[in-house]
Design a protein around this motif. Structure first.
Motif, PDB file in Angstrom:
ATOM      1  N   ALA A  76       0.811  -1.221   0.000  1.00 10.70           N
ATOM      2  CA  ALA A  76       0.000   0.000   0.000  1.00 10.70           C
ATOM      3  C   ALA A  76       0.846   1.273   0.000  1.00 10.70           C
ATOM      4  O   ALA A  76       0.378   2.331  -0.432  1.00 10.70           O
ATOM      5  CB  ALA A  76      -0.924  -0.003   1.211  1.00 10.70           C
ATOM      6  N   VAL A  77       2.078   1.183   0.480  1.00  6.47           N
ATOM      7  CA  VAL A  77       2.925   2.372   0.634  1.00  6.47           C
ATOM      8  C   VAL A  77       3.455   2.848  -0.720  1.00  6.47           C
ATOM      9  O   VAL A  77       3.809   2.041  -1.580  1.00  6.47           O
ATOM     10  CB  VAL A  77       4.105   2.053   1.584  1.00  6.47           C
ATOM     11  N   GLY A  78       3.476   4.156  -0.915  1.00  3.67           N
ATOM     12  CA  GLY A  78       4.030   4.684  -2.161  1.00  3.67           C
ATOM     13  C   GLY A  78       3.783   6.172  -2.314  1.00  3.67           C
ATOM     14  O   GLY A  78       3.353   6.857  -1.376  1.00  3.67           O
ATOM     15  N   LEU A  79       4.076   6.667  -3.503  1.00  6.32           N
ATOM     16  CA  LEU A  79       3.858   8.065  -3.858  1.00  6.32           C
ATOM     17  C   LEU A  79       3.034   8.115  -5.136  1.00  6.32           C
ATOM     18  O   LEU A  79       3.270   7.339  -6.065  1.00  6.32           O
ATOM     19  CB  LEU A  79       5.195   8.774  -4.120  1.00  6.32           C
ATOM     20  N   SER A  80       2.075   9.019  -5.198  1.00  6.62           N
ATOM     21  CA  SER A  80       1.332   9.241  -6.438  1.00  6.62           C
ATOM     22  C   SER A  80       1.396  10.736  -6.761  1.00  6.62           C
ATOM     23  O   SER A  80       1.890  11.527  -5.963  1.00  6.62           O
ATOM     24  CB  SER A  80      -0.123   8.774  -6.294  1.00  6.62           C
ATOM     25  N   GLY A  81       0.916  11.105  -7.943  1.00 10.72           N
ATOM     26  CA  GLY A  81       0.909  12.517  -8.328  1.00 10.72           C
ATOM     27  C   GLY A  81       2.277  13.170  -8.326  1.00 10.72           C
ATOM     28  O   GLY A  81       2.414  14.370  -8.054  1.00 10.72           O
ATOM     29  N   MET A  82       3.322  12.390  -8.646  1.00  9.22           N
ATOM     30  CA  MET A  82       4.698  12.908  -8.630  1.00  9.22           C
ATOM     31  C   MET A  82       4.889  14.044  -9.633  1.00  9.22           C
ATOM     32  O   MET A  82       4.489  13.941 -10.789  1.00  9.22           O
ATOM     33  CB  MET A  82       5.685  11.795  -9.021  1.00  9.22           C
ATOM     34  N   ALA A  83       5.522  15.112  -9.153  1.00  8.43           N
ATOM     35  CA  ALA A  83       5.915  16.191 -10.069  1.00  8.43           C
ATOM     36  C   ALA A  83       6.972  15.668 -11.036  1.00  8.43           C
ATOM     37  O   ALA A  83       7.732  14.760 -10.706  1.00  8.43           O
ATOM     38  CB  ALA A  83       6.475  17.354  -9.266  1.00  8.43           C
ATOM     39  N   GLN A  84       6.989  16.219 -12.246  1.00  2.80           N
ATOM     40  CA  GLN A  84       7.959  15.806 -13.267  1.00  2.80           C
ATOM     41  C   GLN A  84       8.841  16.986 -13.655  1.00  2.80           C
ATOM     42  O   GLN A  84       8.453  18.148 -13.476  1.00  2.80           O
ATOM     43  CB  GLN A  84       7.215  15.299 -14.510  1.00  2.80           C
TER      44      GLN A  84
END
Length: 444
Positions: free
Chosen positions: A384-392
Motif C-alpha cells: 500500500a505504501v508509495g507516492l502518487s501525483g509525482m511532479a515531473q
C-alpha cells in the motif's frame, strides 16, 4: 559426452586473460548447475571473468549454456498464429511499462510470455506490482502459463526455478563477491532467462541516469552493444533502446499505486502521463516491428496506439489478471481490491519554481525504508505504501502546492518521506531543457 577438466585450471586460464573454449565454458556451467563447482571456485571464476572479461564468442557460449542449464520453453506444439516476443528493462524507479506494454503488444497479434522479476535495491519489480492484486498467481505451472499465453496473448509471471538454474546460483554468488557490475555476466544473466522462453524477438530497455543501474551513458552503451550482439548471435533478433532515468517514470512509485496508475493508463490513455505513454508505445512499436507483426516502425506505432485507444489492450490485461486468479472486475473497481494506505497526504513545496532535477535513486531508496521495496531478497513488502501525483521535470510548482502525494501507514512515515522528498526534488526559477526519452538504439 562432456570433457572433464580441472575447475582450478580453467579459473587459472581465465585469470591469466586467456580465452576459454566452448567445451570449457560448457563444463563450468554444468558444474555451476550440478554443484560440482564449489562456492569458492564459483566466486573465483566470477572474479576472473570480472577482471579479465570475455570475448564475444565466449559471452554467446556462456549465455547459451546457462539458458540450456534448465527448462527451455517450446511453443511448437501450441499452434500460435503470431510471433513470440518479449521486452526486458534493466530497471528504474516508477518503471511500470511492462504492465501496459505486454497487453498492448498482445492486442496487436503477437504473443508475450513475460517472465519478470522482483525488485531489489532502489528499483521496483514488475512481479511485486502484480502481487498487490489479491488472488493473482504469478507462479502457474508451465502448461497453464502456455495455455494462457495462447488464449489471451500475454501472461506476466515470475521466474521459475526450472528456467536457467545456473544463473540463479551465479547471480547469488555475484551479489556477495562484488562481481555484479561485469558486462559479460550481466549479459549472460539477463539473456539466459529471456532466451529460455524461446523468443522470436526481444526488445531491451536499457536505462541510464541517476535512477538507473547504468548511471553513466558509456556503461549503457557497452551493455546495449553486448546484449544485442550476444542475443542475435544466439539466434534471437534483439534491439536495445537506451532510455532516460533521470526522473521517476510516470506519476507514481510503489506497488498498489503503480498498479492503479497502470489501470488508469489502459482505461484513459489521453489522461496518462505523457512520457510514460511515449515510452510504452515506443517499446511496443519496436516489438511489433522486430517480430514482423508490423511492416515498419510507423505502422507499428499506429497499431500500438489503436490497440491502446480502442480499449483492446485493457481487455487483454483484464483477461490475463482473471486467468491468473485475480478479480474479474479489477478494472471496474481497482480501489476495492488494491491495498490502500490509511494516510494519504500531499507533500508540499517549500518554495515556488520549475522542477529541474530529482535524485531518483534516493527517492527509490527512501521508499525501500518505508517497506515499499526490499533491501534483502526475503524482506516483506508493504504493497500500500508509495507516492502518487509525482511532479515531473519541467512542471511549475507554486509554494504550498504538492510535489507528490504520500500513501503511508503512520505519521512517522509521513514525516520521513516529507523531509526526504523536499530535499530530493530540486526547483529552479527557470525551466530546464528536457532530456530526450530515447537516447540511442542498438541492433546487431
Amino acid at each position: 559426452m562432456t570433457m572433464t577438466y580441472l575447475p582450478q585450471e580453467l579459473i587459472r586460464k581465465k585469470r591469466d586473460g586467456l580465452v576459454l573454449s566452448d567445451a570449457e565454458i560448457t563444463f563450468m556451467v554444468q558444474g555451476i548447475t550440478s554443484g560440482q563447482l564449489s562456492d569458492a571456485q564459483l566466486g573465483a571464476f566470477a572474479m576472473a571473468v570480472f577482471q579479465r572479461g570475455m570475448t564475444m564468442p565466449e559471452r554467446i557460449t556462456l549465455t547459451q549454456q546457462m539458458m540450456c542449464s534448465g527448462k527451455v520453453l517450446n511453443w511448437q506444439n501450441m499452434d500460435l498464429n503470431g510471433p513470440v516476443v518479449d521486452k526486458h528493462s534493466t530497471g528504474g524507479v516508477g518503471d511500470k511499462v511492462s504492465l501496459m506494454l505486454g497487453p498492448i503488444v498482445a492486442a496487436c497479434g503477437a504473443y508475450v510470455p513475460m517472465i519478470s522479476g522482483r525488485g531489489l535495491g532502489h528499483t521496483g519489480g514488475t512481479l511485486d506490482k502484480f502481487d498487490s492484486i489479491p488472488g493473482y498467481d504469478a507462479h502457474p505451472d508451465e502448461q497453464s502459463f502456455k495455455s494462457l499465453v495462447k488464449q489471451v496473448g500475454c501472461a506476466i509471471i515470475g521466474q521459475t526455478a526450472e528456467l536457467a538454474p545456473a544463473d540463479q546460483r551465479l547471480y547469488a554468488t555475484r551479489d556477495v563477491t562484488a562481481t555484479v557490475e561485469s558486462i559479460d555476466l550481466i549479459t549472460a544473466s539477463i539473456l539466459s532467462k529471456k532466451l529460455a522462453a524461446s523468443l522470436d524477438a526481444l526488445v531491451m530497455d536499457v536505462k541510464t541516469g541517476n535512477g538507473a543501474f547504468a548511471a553513466e551513458m558509456s556503461m549503457a552503451q557497452v551493455l546495449s552493444q553486448s546484449i544485442s550482439q550476444v542475443a542475435t548471435g544466439a539466434g534471437v533478433p534483439t534491439r536495445c533502446l537506451i532510455t532516460d532515468m533521470n526522473q521517476v517514470l510516470g506519476r507514481s512509485v510503489g506497488n498498489a499505486v503503480e498498479m492503479a496508475e497502470c489501470i488508469e493508463f489502459l482505461l484513459n490513455p489521453a489522461q496518462a502521463d505523457e512520457r510514460l505513454v511515449d515510452l510504452t508505445l515506443e517499446l511496443a512499436a519496436h516489438m511489433l516491428d522486430l517480430s514482423g507483426v508490423a511492416d515498419n516502425l510507423n505502422d507499428a506505432k499506429d497499431k500500438a496506439l489503436a490497440a491502446l485507444n480502442q480499449g483492446r489492450a485493457a481487455q487483454v490485461f483484464a483477461r490475463m489478471v482473471a486467468g491468473l486468479g485475480g478479480p474479474t472486475d479489477l478494472l471496474e473497481k481497482p480501489q476495492h481490491y488494491l491495498p490502500q494506505a490509511p494516510i494519504v497526504k500531499p507533500i508540499l513545496a517549500s518554495r515556488s519554481g520549475y522542477v529541474c532535477a530529482m535524485d531518483v535513486r534516493a527517492i527509490g531508496l527512501s521508499l525501500v525504508t518505508l517497506k515499499a521495496g526490499r533491501s534483502k531478497a526475503d524482506d516483506a513488502i508493504d504493497y500500500a505504501v508509495g507516492l502518487s501525483g509525482m511532479a515531473q521535470i519541467g512542471d511549475y510548482i507554486e509554494q504550498g502546492q504538492p510535489l507528490a502525494v504520500a500513501h503511508v501507514r503512520n505519521d512517522n512515515q509521513l514525516a520521513l518521506i516529507n523531509q526526504e522528498l523536499v530535499n530530493l526534488i530540486q526547483l529552479a526559477p527557470d525551466a530546464s531543457r528536457l532530456e530526450p526519452l530515447v537516447k540511442e538504439i542498438y541492433q546487431a
